[in-house]
Design an enzyme around this catalytic site. Structure first.
Site, mmCIF file in Angstrom:
data_model
loop_
_atom_site.group_PDB
_atom_site.id
_atom_site.type_symbol
_atom_site.label_atom_id
_atom_site.label_comp_id
_atom_site.label_asym_id
_atom_site.label_seq_id
_atom_site.Cartn_x
_atom_site.Cartn_y
_atom_site.Cartn_z
ATOM 1 N N HIS A 49 25.865 12.373 -18.415
ATOM 2 C CA HIS A 49 26.285 13.763 -18.300
ATOM 3 C C HIS A 49 27.300 14.056 -19.402
ATOM 4 O O HIS A 49 28.020 13.157 -19.859
ATOM 5 C CB HIS A 49 26.938 14.020 -16.946
ATOM 6 C CG HIS A 49 25.985 14.040 -15.801
ATOM 7 N ND1 HIS A 49 26.235 14.749 -14.651
ATOM 8 C CD2 HIS A 49 24.782 13.425 -15.612
ATOM 9 C CE1 HIS A 49 25.242 14.594 -13.796
ATOM 10 N NE2 HIS A 49 24.351 13.779 -14.356
ATOM 11 N N GLU A 51 30.194 15.442 -19.349
ATOM 12 C CA GLU A 51 31.578 15.111 -19.007
ATOM 13 C C GLU A 51 31.856 13.614 -19.169
ATOM 14 O O GLU A 51 32.914 13.225 -19.691
ATOM 15 C CB GLU A 51 31.884 15.511 -17.555
ATOM 16 C CG GLU A 51 31.709 16.985 -17.278
ATOM 17 C CD GLU A 51 30.334 17.355 -16.745
ATOM 18 O OE1 GLU A 51 30.266 18.294 -15.929
ATOM 19 O OE2 GLU A 51 29.326 16.730 -17.137
ATOM 20 N N CYS A 79 29.624 18.019 -11.365
ATOM 21 C CA CYS A 79 29.024 17.499 -10.137
ATOM 22 C C CYS A 79 29.986 16.487 -9.494
ATOM 23 O O CYS A 79 31.055 16.199 -10.025
ATOM 24 C CB CYS A 79 27.681 16.846 -10.449
ATOM 25 S SG CYS A 79 27.831 15.309 -11.407
ATOM 26 N N CYS A 82 30.800 13.492 -11.862
ATOM 27 C CA CYS A 82 31.681 13.851 -12.970
ATOM 28 C C CYS A 82 33.080 14.228 -12.471
ATOM 29 O O CYS A 82 34.080 13.885 -13.110
ATOM 30 C CB CYS A 82 31.069 14.968 -13.796
ATOM 31 S SG CYS A 82 29.578 14.424 -14.657
#
Length: 148
Positions: A49, A51, A79, A82
């Site tokens: 991801h 992040e 999410c 993260c």
């Protein structure tokens, strides 16, 4: 150029390679020390991801896993995974372009970044950036049209 615009440039990099267009940057003392965009499909890794990639790069830049005094700018609300990484990395501030009504873990569905049970208290700024919302809407609209 504002920092959320730089995060949007990262999101556009993801878009150009058919990834969900999410981008993140990390800033310390006015300087970008980490950046990332989604690469899950590209490298076949569920952890890739934006992040997480930005946190990894910032940690390498500082030579420290603790990112105290750093701010993240991210185009979509993080999410659960993260948000947990943001808490663990000790980021001080989180600037979010748009909320995620399905998986958001920073205040819309859940709130891990400000949670008394896990002793987290990160300053969150909701930017409500229209471009952050539109890039995602257009991506998923295009994806639906391809599958018809």
């Amino acid at each position: 150029m504002e920092f959320i615009d730089v995060a949007l440039e990262e999101a556009k990099k993801a878009l150009y390679i058919d990834e969900v267009p999410i981008g993140a940057i990390i800033v310390k003392d006015g300087k970008i020390i980490g950046r990332g965009h989604n690469l899950r499909e590209t490298i076949k890794n569920p952890l890739a991801h934006a992040e997480i990639i930005a946190i990894n790069e910032a940690s390498k830049t500082l030579g420290n896993w603790r990112l105290n005094g750093c701010s993240m700018f991210v185009t979509l609300e993080p999410c659960i995974m993260c948000a947990g990484a943001i808490v663990q990395s000790r980021l001080s501030e989180l600037n979010i372009g748009t909320f995620d009504p399905n998986l958001g873990a920073c205040g819309s569905v859940l709130n891990l970044v400000n949670n008394q049970y896990i002793n987290s208290n990160i300053k969150v700024n909701w930017l409500y950036n229209n471009e952050c919302s539109e890039i995602l809407k257009e991506f998923f609209k295009s994806l639906r049209n391809k599958s018809i």
